[in-house]
Design a protein around this motif. Sequence first.
Motif, short mmCIF file in Angstrom:
data_model
loop_
_atom_site.label_atom_id
_atom_site.label_comp_id
_atom_site.label_asym_id
_atom_site.label_seq_id
_atom_site.Cartn_x
_atom_site.Cartn_y
_atom_site.Cartn_z
N GLU A 277 35.69 60.04 10.03
CA GLU A 277 36.59 58.88 10.08
C GLU A 277 37.46 58.86 11.34
O GLU A 277 38.52 58.23 11.36
CB GLU A 277 37.50 58.88 8.84
N PHE A 278 37.05 59.57 12.39
CA PHE A 278 37.91 59.65 13.58
C PHE A 278 37.42 58.73 14.70
O PHE A 278 36.21 58.50 14.83
CB PHE A 278 37.97 61.09 14.08
N ILE A 279 38.38 58.20 15.44
CA ILE A 279 38.02 57.43 16.65
C ILE A 279 38.86 58.01 17.79
O ILE A 279 39.78 58.80 17.55
CB ILE A 279 38.31 55.92 16.50
N VAL A 280 38.53 57.62 19.01
CA VAL A 280 39.29 58.14 20.14
C VAL A 280 39.88 56.96 20.92
O VAL A 280 39.20 55.95 21.14
CB VAL A 280 38.38 58.99 21.06
N HIS A 281 41.17 57.09 21.25
CA HIS A 281 41.79 56.15 22.19
C HIS A 281 41.95 56.86 23.52
O HIS A 281 42.02 58.09 23.56
CB HIS A 281 43.15 55.67 21.66
N TYR A 282 41.97 56.06 24.57
CA TYR A 282 42.00 56.65 25.92
C TYR A 282 43.27 56.18 26.63
O TYR A 282 43.54 54.97 26.68
CB TYR A 282 40.75 56.23 26.70
N GLN A 283 44.04 57.15 27.15
CA GLN A 283 45.24 56.77 27.90
C GLN A 283 44.97 57.01 29.39
O GLN A 283 44.70 58.15 29.81
CB GLN A 283 46.46 57.59 27.47
N PRO A 284 45.01 55.93 30.18
CA PRO A 284 44.69 56.06 31.61
C PRO A 284 45.60 57.08 32.32
O PRO A 284 46.78 57.23 31.99
CB PRO A 284 44.92 54.66 32.16
N ILE A 285 45.00 57.76 33.30
CA ILE A 285 45.76 58.64 34.21
C ILE A 285 45.59 58.00 35.60
O ILE A 285 44.46 57.67 35.99
CB ILE A 285 45.20 60.07 34.18
N VAL A 286 46.71 57.78 36.26
CA VAL A 286 46.60 57.07 37.56
C VAL A 286 47.05 57.97 38.70
O VAL A 286 47.84 58.91 38.52
CB VAL A 286 47.44 55.77 37.56
N GLU A 287 46.52 57.64 39.86
CA GLU A 287 46.96 58.35 41.07
C GLU A 287 48.30 57.72 41.46
O GLU A 287 48.38 56.51 41.69
CB GLU A 287 45.92 58.16 42.17
N PHE A 497 52.29 52.88 33.03
CA PHE A 497 50.96 52.44 33.51
C PHE A 497 50.17 51.81 32.36
O PHE A 497 49.74 50.68 32.46
CB PHE A 497 50.18 53.64 34.09
N ALA A 498 50.01 52.55 31.31
CA ALA A 498 49.30 52.03 30.12
C ALA A 498 49.41 53.05 28.98
O ALA A 498 49.47 54.26 29.24
CB ALA A 498 47.82 51.79 30.42
N GLY A 499 49.44 52.54 27.78
CA GLY A 499 49.41 53.43 26.60
C GLY A 499 47.97 53.76 26.24
O GLY A 499 47.03 53.27 26.89
N PRO A 500 47.77 54.61 25.20
CA PRO A 500 46.41 54.89 24.75
C PRO A 500 45.76 53.59 24.23
O PRO A 500 46.44 52.78 23.61
CB PRO A 500 46.61 55.90 23.61
N MET A 501 44.48 53.40 24.48
CA MET A 501 43.80 52.15 24.09
C MET A 501 42.36 52.46 23.67
O MET A 501 41.80 53.49 24.06
CB MET A 501 43.81 51.17 25.26
#
Length: 520
Positions: A277-287, A497-501
Amino acid sequence: MDRPRIIVTAVVLGLAGAIAPIAAMFHLSWTQAVQNEHERLHLFASRAIARADMSLDEARDALRQIGRFTGTPCSADHIARMRQLTINTRTIEEMGYFENGLLKCSSWGPTDGHVAQSKPDFVTSDGIAVTARMQPVMSAGHTLMALRYKDHNALVDPVRFADIIVDPGVQLALTTENGILVGALNGPDPARIGKIVAGPEEGMDDDLLFATAHGTGWIAVATEPQSQILDGVRRQQRLLLPLGAFIAAFIIGLVVWLSRRRLSPLGELQIAVRKREFIVHYQPIVELRTGICIGAEALVRWKRPDGSLVRPDHFIPLAEESGLITAITDQVIALVVSDLNSLLVADRSLHIAINLSATDVGTERVLPVIAKALQHTGIQPRQIWLEATERGFVDIEAARSTLARARELGYAVAIDDFGTGYSSLSYLEGLPLDALKIDKSFIDTISTNSATSSVTPHIIDMAKTLKLKIVAEGVETRAQADYLKERDVDYGQGWLFAGPMPAAEFIAYCRRAKVPAGKA
Ligand SMILES: Nc1nc2c(ncn2[C@@H]2O[C@@H]3COP(=O)(O)O[C@H]4[C@@H](O)[C@H](n5cnc6c(=O)[nH]c(N)nc65)O[C@@H]4COP(=O)(O)O[C@H]3[C@H]2O)c(=O)[nH]1
């Protein structure tokens, strides 16, 4: 199964578990009592058969003795001998002698010779012809049974064939094989006896319990009213109902225990792992210098059956404690590959950081799992960053070995939440690392006068000394981003920059971020 369904199922199972054993014990009490009564009735019937056989033996013995008489038939001697045998044999009421099928004399004396031999109902294997019911001519009493052997016969009172002691309420009948009533005790209904004899060995005929026993030539039937067994049923219930109650209590306890286990946080997490039942969100890492997205951190979420998302803080500690974390790490690895395979192959500058638990860092177990997941995907090992927290360094030698092996295989290794644990420069020097992530708590102190605000520059300097890439976590304000950029911190991650998405949003975000993301 979701919570309400588990509760409903538990209630249904609990009710069934409570009712079924009690109902089964009620049923068993009844069948057991009936069986006991059948056995008892069968015993009486068998005794009646034994009694009948005994009476027949007595009569047979007397008939054989008189058969051996060699004097003149119907002489005074012959009649005296018959009378003597009649007196000495309890079963026999009268004896007679037949010539050419007519009674010539009896133990009472000579006859007028016009009484014919009776027609037998059956003949025993040793040649005794039995007539069940016949009216004696000489003694003119009640109905008797006639047993004939060769030329002599003996009249027997049928009562002798069934006079055994039975319990009150039990009725007994002795019949010939073809249903002719020979003897009876306590007045059984002849019509019903006739019906029972034609049926099974034991059972219930309306409100009458019965059991039969078969002898040579006759059948004994013992009956009693059904109401007689109520005492036996109550006795059985006293024995069996506590057992039923115990089983019911055990089943209810088991249902409660199982449902509580399933409803417990650990039970729910076990089901979630099993059902993936798990999903993954991705939080951007920026230069920080350019604002370009250079990758993301994979952050697991538990998607409950009702669609709600549970944050990792709420289940990762329990997963680590229970050992479920390794299965969760494996699912995250598989999800990263299936979510972002195309993106990572299309843009080699991107990387994805995967969090390793203390258990993963303590053993090399996770490395072949990643290698297998990457097989045939085209994703390069350097595009995978492995993030280990300081909690994973409890066994420092094991951690060192895992991280060194990870780097040999081409993965990048980062230390996460740096500064929150007990790491020191000398500690870090010995570890095979590529990057250091400064914990959000230090980023929060930037531009404040808090006691820890002076620590942040030291961490940055320390990372530079060790030639590690630096990622600042939890960057929320432009002031923080400017401060970090001024001090040549490479990368930033945070809500600025952005939250997890979700994966699809992150893929779209990356496409847009060819143009610098956020104005860092
Ligand atoms: N207030 C604030 N928060 C920000 C900001 N930027 C990022 N965050 C949050 O900070 C956490 C960063 O992840 P972390 O330090 O590795 O900390 C992670 C990590 O230690 C653990 N975790 C997450 N995914 C995994 C995983 O797949 N495996 C393992 N073992 N642990 C995981 O759970 C922790 C919490 O993850 P999340 O709840 O997703 O919380 C994430 C992220 O949503 C910001 O600007 N402000």
